[in-house]
Design a protein around this motif. Structure first.
Motif, PDB file in Angstrom:
ATOM      1  N   PRO A   8      -1.887 -14.548   0.687  1.00  0.00           N
ATOM      2  CA  PRO A   8      -3.328 -14.250   0.671  1.00  0.00           C
ATOM      3  C   PRO A   8      -3.930 -14.046   2.054  1.00  0.00           C
ATOM      4  O   PRO A   8      -4.961 -13.375   2.183  1.00  0.00           O
ATOM      5  N   LEU A   9      -3.289 -14.583   3.079  1.00  0.00           N
ATOM      6  CA  LEU A   9      -3.804 -14.381   4.436  1.00  0.00           C
ATOM      7  C   LEU A   9      -3.811 -12.904   4.811  1.00  0.00           C
ATOM      8  O   LEU A   9      -4.696 -12.446   5.540  1.00  0.00           O
ATOM      9  N   TRP A  10      -2.824 -12.153   4.302  1.00  0.00           N
ATOM     10  CA  TRP A  10      -2.746 -10.733   4.652  1.00  0.00           C
ATOM     11  C   TRP A  10      -3.865  -9.920   4.014  1.00  0.00           C
ATOM     12  O   TRP A  10      -4.189  -8.839   4.481  1.00  0.00           O
ATOM     13  N   PRO A  57       6.413 -10.180   9.010  1.00  0.00           N
ATOM     14  CA  PRO A  57       6.838  -9.781   7.659  1.00  0.00           C
ATOM     15  C   PRO A  57       6.066  -8.558   7.165  1.00  0.00           C
ATOM     16  O   PRO A  57       5.506  -8.548   6.065  1.00  0.00           O
ATOM     17  N   ILE A  58       6.010  -7.535   8.014  1.00  0.00           N
ATOM     18  CA  ILE A  58       5.299  -6.292   7.668  1.00  0.00           C
ATOM     19  C   ILE A  58       6.234  -5.125   7.963  1.00  0.00           C
ATOM     20  O   ILE A  58       6.763  -5.020   9.077  1.00  0.00           O
ATOM     21  N   ALA A  91       3.725  -6.017   3.090  1.00  0.00           N
ATOM     22  CA  ALA A  91       3.450  -7.213   3.894  1.00  0.00           C
ATOM     23  C   ALA A  91       3.613  -8.448   3.030  1.00  0.00           C
ATOM     24  O   ALA A  91       3.123  -8.507   1.901  1.00  0.00           O
ATOM     25  N   GLY A  92       4.312  -9.437   3.560  1.00  0.00           N
ATOM     26  CA  GLY A  92       4.458 -10.689   2.839  1.00  0.00           C
ATOM     27  C   GLY A  92       5.763 -11.379   3.185  1.00  0.00           C
ATOM     28  O   GLY A  92       6.725 -10.747   3.604  1.00  0.00           O
ATOM     29  N   LEU A 109       0.881  -1.179   0.000  1.00  0.00           N
ATOM     30  CA  LEU A 109       0.000   0.000   0.000  1.00  0.00           C
ATOM     31  C   LEU A 109       0.908   1.215   0.000  1.00  0.00           C
ATOM     32  O   LEU A 109       1.705   1.405   0.921  1.00  0.00           O
ATOM     33  N   GLN A 110       0.796   2.040  -1.006  1.00  0.00           N
ATOM     34  CA  GLN A 110       1.757   3.137  -1.162  1.00  0.00           C
ATOM     35  C   GLN A 110       1.054   4.448  -1.471  1.00  0.00           C
ATOM     36  O   GLN A 110       0.119   4.489  -2.271  1.00  0.00           O
TER      37      GLN A 110
END
Length: 199
Positions: free
Chosen positions: A128-130, A95-96, A117-118, A4-5
């Motif tokens: 896909p969970l994020w 991992p964020i 995130a990932g 997200l940017q």
């Protein structure tokens, strides 16, 4: 990877002012930045060095209708260029990353705010969970939040600069020649751009 940017131009402030502010968080200045929306931002455990890398911080704010509270660690700190926080939960690095990058120009600063995130490598299969957390509605709210908060920070830093410039220099500043010099503002904060991927 989910990203997200938001990009925006801020007039009349320097990149170093912004990174100094972000790397020295206090609840009182955070609340003054955006009253009622910014709730807490402070260091919970400072790192042993003076470059802020390794500082642990606590952030608490409202993003749209969602309250976002998180612990994070400063993993990169380059004054006047970028600050990167990595989120933590129960002492474990997630991992964020929240990334603020800055590029100075004659009029001010171009700021890019990114949430990435990932997992790397094979862990990508879990990305896909994020998307359940970083939904399209949250992405919209986060973009609006980032564009608003950094325009407000621009105003806060300019006002603080004018206030400091207007005060009489102290005896120590007169002796050392370090009294602040007033720099005229260059107008209002500029337009913003937005980019989302993986949402």
């Amino acid at each position: 990877m989910i990203s997200l940017q938001s990009r925006m131009h801020l007039d009349g402030v320097t990149a170093r002012q912004i990174t100094d502010f972000l790397l020295n968080p206090r609840d009182d200045t955070y609340r003054a930045w955006w009253p009622g929306t910014h709730l807490q931002f402070h260091v919970t455990r400072p790192a042993p060095g003076d470059d802020h890398v390794g500082d642990l911080v606590w952030m608490d704010e409202l993003v749209g209708s969602r309250r976002v509270s998180m612990a994070a660690e400063v993993v990169e700190a380059v004054p006047g260029a970028r600050v990167v926080w990595r989120l933590r939960r129960w002492g474990v690095r997630l991992p964020i990353r929240v990334i603020v990058r800055l590029e100075a120009d004659e009029a001010g600063v171009t700021l890019c705010h990114t949430i990435a995130a990932g997992w790397p490598g094979p862990g990508r299969i879990l990305d896909p969970l994020w998307r359940h957390y970083f939904s399209a509605s949250f992405a919209d709210a986060m973009d609006e939040h980032a564009r608003t908060e950094f325009r407000l920070l621009c105003d806060l830093l300019r006002a603080d600069h004018v206030e400091q410039s207007a005060r009489p220099p102290s005896a120590a500043e007169r002796l050392t020649g370090t009294a602040p010099t007033k720099v005229p503002g260059r107008g209002t904060c500029g337009p913003a751009d937005r980019a989302h991927s993986g949402v």
